[in-house]
Design an enzyme around this catalytic site. Structure first.
Site, PDB file in Angstrom:
ATOM      1  N   ARG A 101      35.126 -42.307  52.948  1.00 66.10           N
ATOM      2  CA  ARG A 101      36.362 -42.040  52.208  1.00 66.10           C
ATOM      3  C   ARG A 101      37.144 -43.330  52.020  1.00 66.10           C
ATOM      4  NH1 ARG A 101      40.798 -41.041  54.870  1.00 66.10           N
ATOM      5  NH2 ARG A 101      39.797 -39.786  56.493  1.00 66.10           N
ATOM      6  N   TYR A 137      47.409 -35.874  27.035  1.00 65.30           N
ATOM      7  CA  TYR A 137      46.458 -34.866  27.480  1.00 65.30           C
ATOM      8  C   TYR A 137      47.191 -33.743  28.216  1.00 65.30           C
ATOM      9  CZ  TYR A 137      42.826 -32.768  30.400  1.00 65.30           C
ATOM     10  OH  TYR A 137      42.006 -31.881  31.053  1.00 65.30           O
ATOM     11  N   ASP A 173      46.643 -44.767  29.663  1.00 68.94           N
ATOM     12  CA  ASP A 173      45.392 -44.030  29.726  1.00 68.94           C
ATOM     13  C   ASP A 173      44.500 -44.572  28.613  1.00 68.94           C
ATOM     14  OD1 ASP A 173      43.304 -42.176  29.412  1.00 68.94           O
ATOM     15  OD2 ASP A 173      44.522 -40.526  30.144  1.00 68.94           O
ATOM     16  N   LYS A 183      34.354 -39.156  30.346  1.00 65.38           N
ATOM     17  CA  LYS A 183      34.198 -39.251  28.903  1.00 65.38           C
ATOM     18  C   LYS A 183      33.273 -40.406  28.508  1.00 65.38           C
ATOM     19  CE  LYS A 183      37.301 -35.906  28.939  1.00 65.38           C
ATOM     20  NZ  LYS A 183      37.906 -35.913  30.265  1.00 65.38           N
TER      21      LYS A 183
END
Length: 385
Positions: A50, A102, A174, A199
């Protein structure tokens, strides 16, 4: 020392390239949760996956280099990356978001962060005077997309960055729609860059991932703390897949864009199409700004059909282009923003910014453009009432 100059080479050789121990040209998948230590307080750079994993580290180093940032961070999804970046702020702070972002970004701000006293305000970031007025003293950050989702609205990143800096606010961009291959926001004054790597960076509709890149060491330390503390990290195998996909980003994006330009022209000339939103069209409102800050108009197109055409029937009649959430894969995808990607935004806000019930968003893939043209034209013709 890097022996290349251009981003096409950086996509393949950037970050931590290969494996020094074996000579493998691909970064190994370190599928481990923990690491054996040499003694108390003595490790070999890794303790727990992690906190740090060599495969994820290779990806994070790669995206940092591609965006020209100080450090990169990989997360389990684009929204996990966004959530981690928003966690840099605290109760009482306010963030300005552009008028069409978004739907997931709006939702996490409106339904999650607002519960903890972190506020947001929507502003038209294409109107610099109105944008500056929105930057009250409690505004700590500005979050924009350019081009924005789904109307492809273009914001002048450099101008917004200058205003934000003068007010003491960070600029978060973004960059999902453009990728660092087409646009590098940090070079235009942004402080943090976000990606839904699901994407174009992933590009094959086979993984979910998010990336963030920061400009300074101070931000790097703060975001690493949040990444480790909250734990929404990208797994080693998905990190490996994403590195693999990024290697072909330039050739894929070139084909995506070439197809998009041709389809945008087709739609503009079609008698059944009322409006086309595409930054690569010379008479598009943000064309000149986009031309200054990006290599091209990208591969996302939104459009509306004229009265007398049934949008729902149009979706039903498509044979190659799939009706689906997401974008940026090698296959062409189409969606209905009002009921899909932006359904979480209240109707009155959607309609105010132009996200109408008739709006169609097209993610142009890399198929043969003649097949895509035929599919679009046939579906439009069959949609006539």
């Amino acid at each position: 020392m890097k022996n290349y100059e251009y981003i096409e080479s950086a996509l393949i050789h950037g970050g931590i390239y290969g494996d020094e121990r074996t000579g493998a040209v691909n970064t190994p998948v370190y599928q481990t949760s923990t690491y054996m230590q040499d003694g108390l307080g003595k490790n070999r750079g890794y303790e727990y996956s992690r906190t740090g994993n060599p495969t994820r580290e290779a990806l994070e180093s790669l995206i940092a280099e591609l965006e020209g940032g100080k450090a990169g961070f990989a997360f389990a999804s684009g929204m996990a990356a966004t959530t981690a970046v928003l966690s840099l702020f605290q109760s009482g702070d306010k963030i300005v978001i552009s008028s069409n972002v978004y739907g997931g970004t709006f939702r996490v701000l409106d339904k999650v962060f607002q519960r903890f006293g972190f506020q947001y305000v929507i502003a038209d970031t294409t109107d610099l005077e109105a944008f500056e007025e929105a930057l009250t003293p409690d505004v700590k950050a500005v979050l924009i997309e350019s081009p924005a989702n789904p109307l492809l609205t273009v914001t002048d990143i450099s101008a917004v960055a200058k205003i934000a800096k003068s007010k003491g606010a960070l600029l978060i961009v973004d960059n999902t729609f453009m990728t660092p291959y087409l646009q590098r926001p940090l070079e235009h004054g942004a402080d943090i860059v976000l990606h839904s790597a699901t994407k174009y960076l992933g590009g094959h509709s086979d993984l979910i991932a998010g990336l963030a890149v920061v400009k300074t060491q101070e931000l790097a330390e703060r975001l690493h703390f949040i990444q480790n503390a909250t734990g929404g990290v990208l797994q080693p195998f998905d990190s490996f897949l994403l590195i693999r996909s990024i290697k072909t980003l330039s050739v894929r994006m070139d084909r995506h864009v070439r197809n998009a330009v041709e389809l945008a022209k087709l739609l503009r000339e079609h008698k059944a199409v009322k409006t086309v939103y595409y930054p690569g069209i010379p008479d598009f409102q943000g064309y000149e700004i986009n031309k200054r800050q990006a290599k091209s108009g990208g591969a996302m197109i939104s459009f509306e059909l004229r009265e007398g055409y049934d949008t729902h029937r149009f979706f039903e009649e498509l044979k190659i282009i799939a009706l689906a959430e997401s974008l940026g894969g090698v296959e062409s995808l189409v969606c209905h923003p009002a009921s899909m990607t932006h359904a979480s935004i209240p109707r009155e806000i959607r309609e105010k910014v132009g996200i109408t019930d008739g709006l169609i968003r097209l993610s142009v893939g890399i198929e043969n453009v003649k097949d895509l043209s035929k599919d679009l034209q046939s579906a439009i013709e069959r949609a006539k009432l």
